[in-house]
Enzyme design. Structure first.
Site, short mmCIF file in Angstrom:
data_model
loop_
_atom_site.label_atom_id
_atom_site.label_comp_id
_atom_site.label_asym_id
_atom_site.label_seq_id
_atom_site.Cartn_x
_atom_site.Cartn_y
_atom_site.Cartn_z
N SER A 6 0.85 -1.20 0.00
CA SER A 6 0.00 0.00 0.00
C SER A 6 0.88 1.24 0.00
O SER A 6 1.64 1.47 0.94
CB SER A 6 -0.90 0.02 1.23
OG SER A 6 -1.39 1.34 1.42
N HIS A 31 -1.10 -1.26 -4.37
CA HIS A 31 -2.38 -1.01 -3.68
C HIS A 31 -2.51 0.49 -3.43
O HIS A 31 -1.65 1.10 -2.80
CB HIS A 31 -2.41 -1.79 -2.37
CG HIS A 31 -3.72 -1.71 -1.64
ND1 HIS A 31 -4.81 -2.50 -1.95
CD2 HIS A 31 -4.12 -0.94 -0.60
CE1 HIS A 31 -5.80 -2.22 -1.13
NE2 HIS A 31 -5.42 -1.26 -0.30
N ASP A 33 -4.82 3.48 -1.91
CA ASP A 33 -5.91 3.75 -0.95
C ASP A 33 -6.50 5.11 -1.20
O ASP A 33 -5.88 6.13 -0.89
CB ASP A 33 -5.36 3.67 0.48
CG ASP A 33 -5.10 2.23 0.89
OD1 ASP A 33 -6.04 1.41 0.78
OD2 ASP A 33 -3.97 1.92 1.30
N MET A 35 -9.19 7.76 -0.18
CA MET A 35 -10.07 8.11 0.94
C MET A 35 -10.65 9.50 0.72
O MET A 35 -9.96 10.41 0.25
CB MET A 35 -9.26 8.11 2.24
CG MET A 35 -8.51 6.83 2.50
SD MET A 35 -7.77 6.84 4.12
CE MET A 35 -6.75 5.35 4.03
N HIS A 64 -8.36 0.74 -3.96
CA HIS A 64 -9.26 0.50 -2.83
C HIS A 64 -9.97 1.81 -2.51
O HIS A 64 -9.35 2.73 -1.97
CB HIS A 64 -8.42 -0.02 -1.64
CG HIS A 64 -9.17 -0.16 -0.37
ND1 HIS A 64 -8.53 -0.32 0.85
CD2 HIS A 64 -10.50 -0.19 -0.09
CE1 HIS A 64 -9.42 -0.44 1.80
NE2 HIS A 64 -10.63 -0.35 1.27
N MET A 66 -12.20 4.03 -0.49
CA MET A 66 -12.89 4.29 0.78
C MET A 66 -13.63 5.61 0.60
O MET A 66 -13.24 6.65 1.09
CB MET A 66 -11.87 4.34 1.93
CG MET A 66 -11.36 2.94 2.28
SD MET A 66 -9.74 2.96 3.08
CE MET A 66 -8.69 3.01 1.63
N MET A 135 -11.26 -6.27 5.32
CA MET A 135 -10.49 -5.32 6.12
C MET A 135 -10.13 -5.99 7.46
O MET A 135 -11.01 -6.48 8.17
CB MET A 135 -11.29 -4.05 6.40
CG MET A 135 -11.51 -3.13 5.21
SD MET A 135 -10.02 -2.66 4.31
CE MET A 135 -9.10 -1.76 5.55
N ASP A 173 -6.32 -6.68 4.27
CA ASP A 173 -5.74 -5.33 4.29
C ASP A 173 -5.79 -4.76 5.71
O ASP A 173 -6.87 -4.55 6.26
CB ASP A 173 -6.56 -4.44 3.33
CG ASP A 173 -6.01 -3.04 3.17
OD1 ASP A 173 -4.95 -2.73 3.75
OD2 ASP A 173 -6.66 -2.25 2.45
C1 DX5 Z 1 -6.27 1.33 5.61
C2 DX5 Z 1 -5.78 1.02 4.23
C3 DX5 Z 1 -4.65 0.09 4.18
C4 DX5 Z 1 -3.42 0.58 4.87
C5 DX5 Z 1 -2.67 -0.60 5.39
O1 DX5 Z 1 -7.46 2.04 5.53
O2 DX5 Z 1 -6.82 0.44 3.46
O3 DX5 Z 1 -4.36 -0.31 2.86
O4 DX5 Z 1 -2.57 1.34 4.06
O5 DX5 Z 1 -1.61 -0.16 6.15
P1 DX5 Z 1 -0.86 -1.11 7.16
O6 DX5 Z 1 -0.29 -2.24 6.38
O7 DX5 Z 1 0.19 -0.20 7.72
O8 DX5 Z 1 -1.86 -1.56 8.18
ZN ZN Z 2 -6.35 -0.48 1.45
#
Ligand code: DX5
Ligand code: ZN
Length: 217
Positions: A6, A31, A33, A35, A64, A66, A135, A173
């Site tokens: 990620s 990956h 993220d 948000m 991903h 969010m 998750m 994840d």
């Molecule tokens: C959290 C993200 C993850 C995050 C994981 O909302 O979806 O992808 O980056 O980070 P680690 O591996 O540090 O938990």
């Molecule tokens: Zn993620």
């Protein structure tokens, strides 16, 4: 096993270098993220970043989302070069329709389920998705602690896949490290997202090796 670093934990001022660094270390996906500050209390990467990264790696871009009402942004992520788009079942009233929107873009479609959401919420669409992302922390931030109670969902998803001849991959994840990966692997996960463990390592090659070692015990 497949590893999806990620880039949430990468150095955002040097994203090109960071993406090349994970590719060289043996990543299977990037990956990303996304948000929106509404579905989760953080604001991160959008389609413009996906587009900026696209020319710098051959790896599939695993996006991903969010994002509340992801329907609005699915076309933009697809156009930017996403290979997989995963959306949260909690973020839309029309999960089936939203998954179809992703498939209409001719890319892989995933559904994501939060730690507090029962598996029953996604059972009706398991035959329609290419990936189920479980998750293993509450979404929003990297560096959180792996939530053990999510393991039973991974196990059940693996059983449901066998019983019904479904074809989805199971991705996990959150909180994945050399300490936690073996439990998720044993439960049935296929793809492992890791952010802080990989980017926080002093030796990235060693971090990949430590994760992959879980397969050889
Ligand atoms: C959290 C993200 C993850 C995050 C994981 O909302 O979806 O992808 O980056 O980070 P680690 O591996 O540090 O938990
Ligand atoms: Zn993620």
């Amino acid at each position: 096993m497949k590893i999806a670093p990620s880039i949430l934990s990468a150095d955002f001022a040097n994203l090109e270098k960071e993406v090349k660094r994970i590719e060289k270390a043996g990543a299977d996906y990037v990956h990303i993220d996304a948000m929106d500050g509404v579905f989760v209390n953080n604001l991160t990467l959008g389609p413009n970043i996906v587009q900026a990264i696209r020319p710098h790696t051959k790896l599939p871009l695993d996006c991903h989302l969010m994002i509340q009402n992801p329907e609005n942004l699915i076309p933009a992520f697809a156009k930017a070069g996403a290979d997989i788009i995963s959306i949260h079942v909690e973020a839309t009233n029309h999960i089936h329709g939203a998954i179809q929107l992703i498939k209409n873009e001719k890319i892989a479609a995933g559904v994501v389920i939060n730690p507090g959401t029962p598996l029953a919420m996604i059972k009706p669409i398991l035959g329609d998705v290419d990936m189920v992302l479980v998750m293993t922390v509450n979404p929003g931030f990297g560096g959180q602690t792996f939530i053990e109670s999510t393991l039973s969902k991974i196990k059940e998803l693996k059983e449901l896949r066998e019983t019904n001849n479904y074809t989805y991959k199971i991705e996990v994840d959150g909180g994945i490290s050399d300490q936690t990966i073996s439990r998720a692997l044993e439960a049935g996960a296929d793809i492992f997202v890791a952010g802080s463990y990989i980017f926080g390592a002093t030796d990235m090659d060693q971090a990949f090796k430590a994760l992959r070692d879980a397969e050889h015990v």
